[in-house]
Design a protein around this motif. Structure first.
Motif, PDB file in Angstrom:
ATOM      1  N   LEU A  66       6.472 -16.051 -19.258  1.00 12.11           N
ATOM      2  CA  LEU A  66       7.245 -16.423 -20.436  1.00 12.11           C
ATOM      3  C   LEU A  66       8.505 -15.551 -20.541  1.00 12.11           C
ATOM      4  O   LEU A  66       9.597 -16.052 -20.831  1.00 12.11           O
ATOM      5  N   GLY A  67       8.360 -14.271 -20.285  1.00  8.58           N
ATOM      6  CA  GLY A  67       9.517 -13.378 -20.306  1.00  8.58           C
ATOM      7  C   GLY A  67      10.577 -13.786 -19.295  1.00  8.58           C
ATOM      8  O   GLY A  67      11.771 -13.830 -19.613  1.00  8.58           O
ATOM      9  N   ALA A  68      10.165 -14.106 -18.067  1.00 10.80           N
ATOM     10  CA  ALA A  68      11.119 -14.554 -17.040  1.00 10.80           C
ATOM     11  C   ALA A  68      11.789 -15.857 -17.463  1.00 10.80           C
ATOM     12  O   ALA A  68      13.001 -16.031 -17.308  1.00 10.80           O
ATOM     13  N   PHE A  69      11.002 -16.766 -18.033  1.00  7.64           N
ATOM     14  CA  PHE A  69      11.560 -18.032 -18.519  1.00  7.64           C
ATOM     15  C   PHE A  69      12.586 -17.789 -19.621  1.00  7.64           C
ATOM     16  O   PHE A  69      13.647 -18.419 -19.650  1.00  7.64           O
ATOM     17  N   LEU A  70      12.292 -16.869 -20.531  1.00 11.20           N
ATOM     18  CA  LEU A  70      13.220 -16.581 -21.622  1.00 11.20           C
ATOM     19  C   LEU A  70      14.521 -15.952 -21.104  1.00 11.20           C
ATOM     20  O   LEU A  70      15.603 -16.242 -21.631  1.00 11.20           O
ATOM     21  N   ILE A  71      14.430 -15.102 -20.095  1.00  7.37           N
ATOM     22  CA  ILE A  71      15.640 -14.530 -19.500  1.00  7.37           C
ATOM     23  C   ILE A  71      16.508 -15.648 -18.935  1.00  7.37           C
ATOM     24  O   ILE A  71      17.705 -15.741 -19.225  1.00  7.37           O
ATOM     25  N   ILE A  72      15.903 -16.515 -18.130  1.00  9.64           N
ATOM     26  CA  ILE A  72      16.656 -17.599 -17.494  1.00  9.64           C
ATOM     27  C   ILE A  72      17.201 -18.569 -18.531  1.00  9.64           C
ATOM     28  O   ILE A  72      18.376 -18.945 -18.484  1.00  9.64           O
ATOM     29  N   SER A  73      16.382 -18.950 -19.501  1.00  7.34           N
ATOM     30  CA  SER A  73      16.855 -19.903 -20.514  1.00  7.34           C
ATOM     31  C   SER A  73      17.937 -19.275 -21.392  1.00  7.34           C
ATOM     32  O   SER A  73      18.888 -19.954 -21.794  1.00  7.34           O
ATOM     33  N   GLY A  74      17.846 -17.987 -21.665  1.00  9.87           N
ATOM     34  CA  GLY A  74      18.881 -17.313 -22.444  1.00  9.87           C
ATOM     35  C   GLY A  74      20.218 -17.327 -21.728  1.00  9.87           C
ATOM     36  O   GLY A  74      21.266 -17.571 -22.339  1.00  9.87           O
ATOM     37  N   VAL A  75      20.204 -17.093 -20.427  1.00 13.40           N
ATOM     38  CA  VAL A  75      21.437 -17.133 -19.643  1.00 13.40           C
ATOM     39  C   VAL A  75      22.013 -18.549 -19.635  1.00 13.40           C
ATOM     40  O   VAL A  75      23.222 -18.741 -19.786  1.00 13.40           O
ATOM     41  N   VAL A  76      21.146 -19.558 -19.483  1.00 12.07           N
ATOM     42  CA  VAL A  76      21.613 -20.945 -19.498  1.00 12.07           C
ATOM     43  C   VAL A  76      22.239 -21.285 -20.844  1.00 12.07           C
ATOM     44  O   VAL A  76      23.319 -21.888 -20.910  1.00 12.07           O
ATOM     45  N   VAL A  77      21.598 -20.904 -21.938  1.00  5.55           N
ATOM     46  CA  VAL A  77      22.146 -21.183 -23.271  1.00  5.55           C
ATOM     47  C   VAL A  77      23.484 -20.480 -23.456  1.00  5.55           C
ATOM     48  O   VAL A  77      24.435 -21.065 -23.989  1.00  5.55           O
ATOM     49  N   MET A  78      23.602 -19.228 -23.002  1.00  6.59           N
ATOM     50  CA  MET A  78      24.873 -18.528 -23.109  1.00  6.59           C
ATOM     51  C   MET A  78      25.966 -19.251 -22.329  1.00  6.59           C
ATOM     52  O   MET A  78      27.095 -19.391 -22.800  1.00  6.59           O
ATOM     53  N   LYS A  79      25.635 -19.727 -21.126  1.00  2.00           N
ATOM     54  CA  LYS A  79      26.622 -20.445 -20.323  1.00  2.00           C
ATOM     55  C   LYS A  79      27.037 -21.741 -21.006  1.00  2.00           C
ATOM     56  O   LYS A  79      28.224 -22.055 -21.107  1.00  2.00           O
TER      57      LYS A  79
END
Length: 110
Positions: free
Chosen positions: A92-105
């Motif tokens: 879940l933590g890895a998913f949140l890191i990746i999804s956070g970067v996608v949302v920022m982009k």
């Protein structure tokens, strides 16, 4: 071209913790340290190149992408090659890191 440099920097960011992990194994100490050092220098250099052609605010965002790639990638390498814990919280933590970067982009508009 700056995104290419950034992704390359992120991939090298995965290499330095891998090098340090290898340095802990007998017979790979200096090879691991050398690999870690090369990845640190290479990652910093390509991050520098990525940030040359973009504004300061965007550069800061792209640094988040760089560390996101490094963090998620190091987690995946640890799970796949070193049998690190792979429980639901870590995934879940890895998913949140990746999804956070996608949302920022997606929110950056560029």
């Amino acid at each position: 071209m700056s995104w290419f440099y950034l992704i390359l920097a992120g991939m090298l960011e995965i290499g330095w913790p891998l090098g340090l992990k290898l340095a802990q194994q007998e017979g790979y100490r200096w090879h691991g340290f050398a690999a870690a050092l090369a990845c640190i220098v290479g990652s910093g250099y390509f991050l520098y190149l990525a940030q040359k052609s973009i504004p300061m605010g965007t550069a800061y965002f792209r640094s988040a992408v760089w560390t996101g790639i490094g963090a998620a990638g190091a987690f995946l390498v640890g799970v796949v090659f070193f049998n690190d814990a792979a429980n639901i919280g870590r995934w879940l933590g890895a998913f949140l890191i990746i999804s956070g970067v996608v949302v920022m982009k997606l929110s950056s508009g560029n």
